[in-house]
Scaffold this motif. Structure first.
Motif, PDB file in Angstrom:
ATOM      1  N   ALA A  46       7.419  40.837   3.044  1.00 60.98           N
ATOM      2  CA  ALA A  46       6.926  39.719   3.811  1.00 60.98           C
ATOM      3  C   ALA A  46       6.858  38.531   3.221  1.00 60.98           C
ATOM      4  N   SER A  47       6.544  38.300   1.882  1.00 67.12           N
ATOM      5  CA  SER A  47       6.484  37.014   1.408  1.00 67.12           C
ATOM      6  C   SER A  47       7.811  36.153   1.220  1.00 67.12           C
ATOM      7  N   LEU A  48       8.875  37.015   1.287  1.00 69.22           N
ATOM      8  CA  LEU A  48      10.286  36.397   1.195  1.00 69.22           C
ATOM      9  C   LEU A  48      10.752  35.704   2.470  1.00 69.22           C
ATOM     10  N   GLY A  49      10.592  36.363   3.779  1.00 69.62           N
ATOM     11  CA  GLY A  49      11.016  36.029   4.866  1.00 69.62           C
ATOM     12  C   GLY A  49      10.910  34.631   5.266  1.00 69.62           C
ATOM     13  N   PRO A  50       9.675  33.784   5.275  1.00 69.83           N
ATOM     14  CA  PRO A  50       9.405  32.570   5.602  1.00 69.83           C
ATOM     15  C   PRO A  50      10.101  31.916   4.557  1.00 69.83           C
ATOM     16  N   GLN A  51      10.331  31.948   3.381  1.00 71.81           N
ATOM     17  CA  GLN A  51      11.182  31.264   2.176  1.00 71.81           C
ATOM     18  C   GLN A  51      12.566  31.673   1.998  1.00 71.81           C
ATOM     19  N   LEU A  52      13.015  32.423   2.871  1.00 73.28           N
ATOM     20  CA  LEU A  52      14.613  32.746   2.576  1.00 73.28           C
ATOM     21  C   LEU A  52      15.416  31.526   2.533  1.00 73.28           C
ATOM     22  N   ASP A  53      15.305  30.679   3.417  1.00 73.84           N
ATOM     23  CA  ASP A  53      16.337  29.708   3.486  1.00 73.84           C
ATOM     24  C   ASP A  53      16.096  28.796   2.172  1.00 73.84           C
ATOM     25  N   THR A  54      14.754  28.566   1.584  1.00 71.48           N
ATOM     26  CA  THR A  54      14.573  27.753   0.513  1.00 71.48           C
ATOM     27  C   THR A  54      15.214  28.482  -0.710  1.00 71.48           C
ATOM     28  N   VAL A  55      14.909  29.759  -0.676  1.00 70.15           N
ATOM     29  CA  VAL A  55      15.558  30.691  -1.708  1.00 70.15           C
ATOM     30  C   VAL A  55      16.957  30.662  -1.685  1.00 70.15           C
ATOM     31  N   ARG A  56      17.701  30.878  -0.628  1.00 68.50           N
ATOM     32  CA  ARG A  56      19.230  30.631  -0.486  1.00 68.50           C
ATOM     33  C   ARG A  56      19.647  29.385  -0.831  1.00 68.50           C
ATOM     34  N   THR A  57      19.096  28.527  -0.580  1.00 66.97           N
ATOM     35  CA  THR A  57      19.537  27.009  -0.880  1.00 66.97           C
ATOM     36  C   THR A  57      19.513  26.918  -2.537  1.00 66.97           C
ATOM     37  N   SER A  58      18.275  27.252  -3.137  1.00 65.69           N
ATOM     38  CA  SER A  58      18.232  27.105  -4.333  1.00 65.69           C
ATOM     39  C   SER A  58      19.011  27.898  -5.480  1.00 65.69           C
ATOM     40  N   LEU A  59      19.265  28.974  -4.957  1.00 61.98           N
ATOM     41  CA  LEU A  59      20.248  30.076  -5.668  1.00 61.98           C
ATOM     42  C   LEU A  59      21.768  29.998  -5.375  1.00 61.98           C
ATOM     43  N   HIS A  60      22.005  29.122  -4.482  1.00 65.31           N
ATOM     44  CA  HIS A  60      23.286  29.008  -3.951  1.00 65.31           C
ATOM     45  C   HIS A  60      23.756  30.230  -3.288  1.00 65.31           C
ATOM     46  N   MET A  61      22.906  30.871  -2.624  1.00 64.29           N
ATOM     47  CA  MET A  61      23.381  32.266  -2.109  1.00 64.29           C
ATOM     48  C   MET A  61      24.257  32.105  -1.058  1.00 64.29           C
ATOM     49  N   SER A  62      25.329  33.119  -0.900  1.00 62.07           N
ATOM     50  CA  SER A  62      26.254  33.107   0.208  1.00 62.07           C
ATOM     51  C   SER A  62      25.537  33.500   1.293  1.00 62.07           C
ATOM     52  N   ALA A  63      26.248  33.547   2.566  1.00 54.55           N
ATOM     53  CA  ALA A  63      25.649  33.994   3.859  1.00 54.55           C
ATOM     54  C   ALA A  63      25.795  35.635   3.858  1.00 54.55           C
ATOM     55  N   GLY A  64      26.891  36.098   2.885  1.00 52.26           N
ATOM     56  CA  GLY A  64      26.984  37.487   2.880  1.00 52.26           C
ATOM     57  C   GLY A  64      25.744  38.104   1.927  1.00 52.26           C
ATOM     58  N   LEU A  65      25.523  37.672   1.042  1.00 46.46           N
ATOM     59  CA  LEU A  65      24.638  37.930   0.213  1.00 46.46           C
ATOM     60  C   LEU A  65      23.157  38.000   1.036  1.00 46.46           C
ATOM     61  N   ALA A  66      23.064  36.941   1.673  1.00 54.68           N
ATOM     62  CA  ALA A  66      21.735  36.753   2.151  1.00 54.68           C
ATOM     63  C   ALA A  66      21.647  37.822   3.437  1.00 54.68           C
ATOM     64  N   GLY A  67      22.828  38.029   4.057  1.00 51.69           N
ATOM     65  CA  GLY A  67      22.734  39.256   4.877  1.00 51.69           C
ATOM     66  C   GLY A  67      22.465  40.766   4.131  1.00 51.69           C
ATOM     67  N   LEU A  68      22.946  40.847   2.928  1.00 54.08           N
ATOM     68  CA  LEU A  68      22.498  42.041   2.442  1.00 54.08           C
ATOM     69  C   LEU A  68      21.019  42.094   1.971  1.00 54.08           C
ATOM     70  N   LEU A  69      20.610  40.806   1.603  1.00 51.65           N
ATOM     71  CA  LEU A  69      19.105  40.721   1.126  1.00 51.65           C
ATOM     72  C   LEU A  69      18.294  41.143   2.212  1.00 51.65           C
ATOM     73  N   THR A  70      18.717  40.702   3.407  1.00 52.86           N
ATOM     74  CA  THR A  70      17.526  41.241   4.602  1.00 52.86           C
ATOM     75  C   THR A  70      17.824  42.578   4.913  1.00 52.86           C
ATOM     76  N   ALA A  71      18.999  43.344   4.614  1.00 55.83           N
ATOM     77  CA  ALA A  71      19.241  44.767   4.819  1.00 55.83           C
ATOM     78  C   ALA A  71      18.478  45.523   3.942  1.00 55.83           C
ATOM     79  N   LEU A  72      18.327  44.977   2.682  1.00 54.73           N
ATOM     80  CA  LEU A  72      17.944  45.481   1.323  1.00 54.73           C
ATOM     81  C   LEU A  72      16.679  46.403   1.640  1.00 54.73           C
ATOM     82  N   PRO A  73      15.724  46.038   2.039  1.00 53.42           N
ATOM     83  CA  PRO A  73      14.513  47.027   2.184  1.00 53.42           C
ATOM     84  C   PRO A  73      14.665  48.238   2.830  1.00 53.42           C
ATOM     85  N   SER A  74      15.398  48.058   3.943  1.00 51.11           N
ATOM     86  CA  SER A  74      15.648  49.800   4.645  1.00 51.11           C
ATOM     87  C   SER A  74      16.656  50.288   3.733  1.00 51.11           C
ATOM     88  N   LEU A  75      17.478  49.972   3.193  1.00 52.55           N
ATOM     89  CA  LEU A  75      18.586  50.650   2.410  1.00 52.55           C
ATOM     90  C   LEU A  75      17.803  51.515   1.128  1.00 52.55           C
TER      91      LEU A  75
END
Length: 424
Positions: free
Chosen positions: A56-85
């Motif tokens: 829950a603490s990651l969702g509101p800051q995901l864009d900031t984290v993605r920009t800071s770590l130069h995270m690709s769109a694919g990895l960001a998508g995997l990150l959002t699906a990671l909890p259920s998996l």
């Protein structure tokens, strides 16, 4: 008989043992006597509080984290699906660990993984490390997810409803507090997203300390050893297990869609971004008190299906409102969705009621949550695809209404009084 003993064993003082082809019963140890049960209940509540802030603490800051770590769109998508998996895959290992180490020690390991993963990922130098450390935290959450009903069944068989309600309420509070405070806390601490995410490891550290003490106390008192007996049933042959698994998956789908897309639905209807966030907070906050009430009510009823039907009806009414007049009564729709999402504590309660032993609950909990979280993975993605294709919410809300209707009938079937030991 007290209402909270509806799941009492029909065969007292026996534990089942399964061979390759048959199921037999061997003498079970005397009922566990736990000193200072209030302290154990507190430990359960504190552990439950830590089962969602990593997400829950990651969702509101995901864009900031993605920009800071130069995270690709694919990895960001995997990150959002990671909890259920992770909840599905790592949760399946929980019964085996609990049989070998005991449930209290296993929860200790889970809290250690949560604390370490949340703290360490705030120092992650790149996307891959961040993803791996997030998976470590989620693995600890997954194991603890499965064992919460087991611990309640084993140490509080006479208080199944109230204690399930206590940790369900604490879990809901952890979710809402982390989501609401993620951005303000990051701003107040002035350290960027790394501090804002890492600070939640402090709560994990408190839970770990409590569970280290509990594990030592239970083992010293002879109550922390692995349970006698092995699996009571081939779980895949249980109709009730499958009903609960799909029921759990559909309620998880509804919850993830609500958390992921509800603000966008309101914003597309002309509601401001600020008010949309408040509406989501209302949806999440209503779950806290109801998560305490519903399990206690469910254990007092021989058939939990009517509760599932009422919750599903609230969801259907909310989807109808969002489809036809989302801006007309937004707080009503948000409130109804919050009530509908309280199917989660109901499902946890039914897991505890559907087996006679803590070992059976462990198997059932792992199976139901494993199947359920796997079912929930594609839901939010599919809703996003429908939204993008239609540029509106009509088809997506129709799909959610259909799934909610299926959930209603599954809840009626899964709520019937029966135990998985009678079905395998």
């Amino acid at each position: 008989m007290p209402a909270d003993q509806t799941a009492a064993p029909a065969l007292p003082n026996v534990e089942p043992t399964t061979t390759a082809r048959t199921t037999t019963f061997t003498p079970a140890p005397a009922p566990v006597r736990v000193k200072a049960r209030w302290l154990l209940a507190l430990a359960l509540a504190v552990a439950a509080f830590n089962l969602r802030p990593a997400v829950a603490s990651l969702g509101p800051q995901l864009d900031t984290v993605r920009t800071s770590l130069h995270m690709s769109a694919g990895l960001a998508g995997l990150l959002t699906a990671l909890p259920s998996l992770c909840f599905a895959l790592f949760g399946l290992a929980a019964p085996k660990l609990a049989r070998r180490l005991g449930p209290a020690v296993t929860v200790c390991l889970g809290m250690a993984a949560v604390t370490l993963g949340v703290a360490a990922r705030s120092f992650a130098p790149n996307s891959a490390v961040f993803l791996l450390l997030s998976a470590l935290a989620l693995a600890g959450i997954a194991v603890s997810n499965v064992l919460m009903p087991v611990l309640v069944k084993r140490y509080f068989p006479d208080r199944l409803g109230p204690v399930t309600g206590l940790y369900s309420m604490s879990l809901a509070l952890g979710t809402s507090v982390a989501a609401a405070l993620a951005v303000p806390l990051t701003t107040a601490l002035g350290g960027g997203w790394r501090v804002g995410l890492g600070v939640w490891a402090l709560a994990g550290g408190v839970a770990l300390a409590l569970w280290l003490f509990q594990a030592a106390t239970l083992r010293r008192d002879g109550a922390g050893a692995p349970a006698a007996g092995t699996a009571t049933v081939r779980i895949t042959r249980s109709r009730t297990a499958w009903l609960l698994g799909v029921f759990f998956g559909l309620q998880a789908t509804a919850a993830y869609v609500t958390m992921g897309w509800l603000p966008q639905i309101f914003q597309d209807a002309g509601v401001s971004a600020t008010q949309s966030g408040v509406l989501l907070a209302v949806t999440m906050a209503v779950g806290a008190p109801l998560s305490f009430v519903i399990p206690s009510l469910a254990t007092r009823m021989p058939h939990q299906g009517p509760i599932a039907a009422v919750l599903a009806a609230c969801g259907l009414a909310a989807y109808a409102g969002l489809g036809f007049a989302p801006a007309a009564a937004p707080y009503v729709w948000a409130l109804l969705l919050g009530i509908a999402n309280c199917t989660f504590p109901l499902a946890l309660t039914m897991i505890g009621l559907r087996s006679r032993t803590s070992e059976g609950v462990a198997r059932l909990s792992a199976f139901v949550q494993g199947i359920g979280y796997l079912i929930s993975v594609p839901g939010p993605v599919l809703i996003g695809v429908l939204y993008q294709h239609e540029h509106g919410w009509g088809h997506a809300l129709i799909l959610m209404a259909v799934l909610m209707t299926v959930q209603l009938f599954l809840g009626l079937a899964a709520g019937r009084p029966r135990q998985i030991e009678d079905e395998g």
